[in-house]
Design an enzyme around this catalytic site. Structure first.
Site, PDB file in Angstrom:
ATOM      1  N   ASP A 229       0.842  -1.193   0.000  1.00 56.38           N
ATOM      2  CA  ASP A 229       0.000   0.000   0.000  1.00 56.38           C
ATOM      3  C   ASP A 229       0.871   1.234   0.000  1.00 56.38           C
ATOM      4  OD1 ASP A 229      -2.727   1.012   0.041  1.00 56.38           O
ATOM      5  OD2 ASP A 229      -2.263   1.736   2.031  1.00 56.38           O
ATOM      6  N   THR A 230       0.327   2.291   0.575  1.00 59.18           N
ATOM      7  CA  THR A 230       0.895   3.616   0.638  1.00 59.18           C
ATOM      8  C   THR A 230       2.411   3.698   0.782  1.00 59.18           C
ATOM      9  OG1 THR A 230      -1.100   3.999   1.917  1.00 59.18           O
ATOM     10  CG2 THR A 230       0.447   5.812   1.765  1.00 59.18           C
ATOM     11  N   VAL A 231       3.036   4.639   0.062  1.00 59.33           N
ATOM     12  CA  VAL A 231       4.453   4.954   0.259  1.00 59.33           C
ATOM     13  C   VAL A 231       4.536   6.316   0.925  1.00 59.33           C
ATOM     14  CG1 VAL A 231       5.154   3.617  -1.755  1.00 59.33           C
ATOM     15  CG2 VAL A 231       4.708   6.054  -2.023  1.00 59.33           C
ATOM     16  N   VAL A 246       2.761  11.419   1.870  1.00 58.97           N
ATOM     17  CA  VAL A 246       2.273  10.060   1.675  1.00 58.97           C
ATOM     18  C   VAL A 246       1.545  10.000   0.333  1.00 58.97           C
ATOM     19  CG1 VAL A 246       0.169  10.583   2.959  1.00 58.97           C
ATOM     20  CG2 VAL A 246       0.893   8.236   2.775  1.00 58.97           C
TER      21      VAL A 246
END
Length: 415
Positions: A229-231, A246
């Site tokens: 998911d999210t970086v 983000v």
């Protein structure tokens, strides 16, 4: 002047390190450090990172760190450096952000991103935006435009835009569009086709409530810790300012229009410079199941927690009590998420000279997912360090957590 101490010391376990906060914050009014540089910590998502692709995940984290450090060395503030790191992470086909993001149920890419400046406390975000290669640049532009003040006729400038409106605003402010089909990669397209077949098969097999429940659980597993998911990234600059950002393509096979934690205030990222009430500057970026992170406002919770004396213990307790065991997530079998956190204070060294001033940075990461890939680097380091953190063997993702970190001391002269 003595050589600078800038190497980051990994905590394995963190308790093995002496208390890094034995030096209390000093007032730095009218004092500006020279040559401190800065520090960056990035993550390539909390989820599952296969050993076969470990090299790629680490490589993109190294590039993101280097991009941020290059900006810091050029004199950029933390918010500019953190945006630069995110662009590198979004451009990688191996991350679920920007290029190569997960496709939604309609086979389209919709991205979320946000950024926060700890100095001004301004925030910018976009949700469910399509046709923009680097959503973080739109979020950053929203932040910078808001800092200019009110619009014509006294209108309040937006800090959060979604969907078509976000896309049109971005293009209108000089950010070039990118056809969605060009943002999909072979990997994201094949994952979409595979997930679509599984859903169609599950629907054909569904004959009653029991099958419906099994299908729902299967879908949760598909969108659980097996998916990246999210970086994100967090930065402290040479003046001691912090910033966080983000970016995410969201869950695979999500409903069109769904907005995850990456765009929500206090959920995806948080940055706040030290002030009278808070002795430490803090920055946080989160990753994981957006719905879990939104309902717990994990970024802001972690930022507040690490104002305590023992940052490591405080983060451990926050992840356990405010996330895994949160009353807002009662009934969830697996609570999936991860955070990167830094806190820093400016300290005056007793030796070798009263004119030597340093920024002491403690950085941590914690996750309940199977793994989390991180990278970190100071502006005085020759190259970034990377690490794939994994849960201890025999533990269950979503029900336990891992926590690691280190300390970095940045030193410079006081003018």
């Amino acid at each position: 002047m003595e050589s600078l101490m800038n190497a980051a010391e990994e905590q394995q376990p963190p308790s093995a390190l002496a208390d890094p906060w034995s030096l209390k914050p000093e007032s730095s009014k009218n004092q500006k450090p020279k040559g401190v540089g800065g520090f960056v910590l990035v993550h390539a998502g909390a989820g599952y990172h296969s050993e076969s692709k470990a090299k790629e995940y680490k490589h993109v984290c190294k590039r993101a760190c280097q991009r941020a450090v290059d900006r810091l060395k050029a004199g950029a503030l933390a918010v500019e450096a953190v945006a630069a790191a995110l662009v590198e992470l979004e451009d990688s086909p191996f991350t679920n952000a920007g290029m190569g993001s997960n496709l939604n149920l309609s086979g389209e890419i919709e991205c979320d991103a946000s950024i926060m400046d700890g100095k001004s406390l301004h925030f910018g975000a976009v949700g469910a935006i399509s046709g923009i290669k680097n959503p973080v640049l739109v979020a950053n532009r929203l932040l910078s435009e808001a800092q200019k003040g009110k619009l014509s006729a006294g209108r309040i400038p937006p800090c959060f835009l979604v969907g078509r409106g976000a896309h049109d605003w971005a293009v209108g402010h000089g950010i070039p569009p990118c056809p969605s089909e060009k943002m999909a990669t072979k990997f994201s397209l094949s994952a979409y086709k595979r997930n679509k077949r599984k859903m169609e098969l599950a629907e054909k097999m569904e004959t009653g409530h029991k099958q419906a429940k099994k299908r729902r659980q299967s879908s949760e597993n598909e969108n659980g810790s097996g998916c990246l998911d999210t970086v994100g990234a967090i930065v402290v600059d040479l003046e001691g300012n912090v910033a966080a950002a983000v970016s995410s393509g969201g869950l695979a096979m999500k409903h069109a229009g769904r907005v995850g934690q990456a765009a929500h205030y206090g959920c995806g990222c948080w940055a706040e410079n030290a002030c009278n009430m808070n002795p430490y500057s803090t920055a946080v970026s989160t990753s994981g199941c957006g719905e879990h992170l939104i309902r717990t406002m994990l970024a802001r919770e972690c930022s507040a927690a690490v104002q305590s004396e023992d940052a490591h213990q405080a983060l451990l307790e926050a992840m356990q009590n405010k996330f895994i065991s949160s009353p807002f997530l009662v009934g969830e079998d697996r609570v999936l998420g991860g955070v990167i956190v830094l806190r820093c204070c400016r300290c005056v060294e007793a030796q070798p000279s009263k004119h030597i001033q340093g920024i002491l940075v403690e950085f941590l990461w914690s996750h309940t997912t199977e793994s989390m890939c991180v990278g970190y680097m100071s502006a005085q380091d020759s190259k970034a360090k990377t690490h794939i953190s994994r849960l201890p063997p025999g533990t269950v993702a979503g029900q336990c957590l891992a926590i690691e970190g280190g300390v970095c001391r940045l030193t410079g002269t006081v003018e």
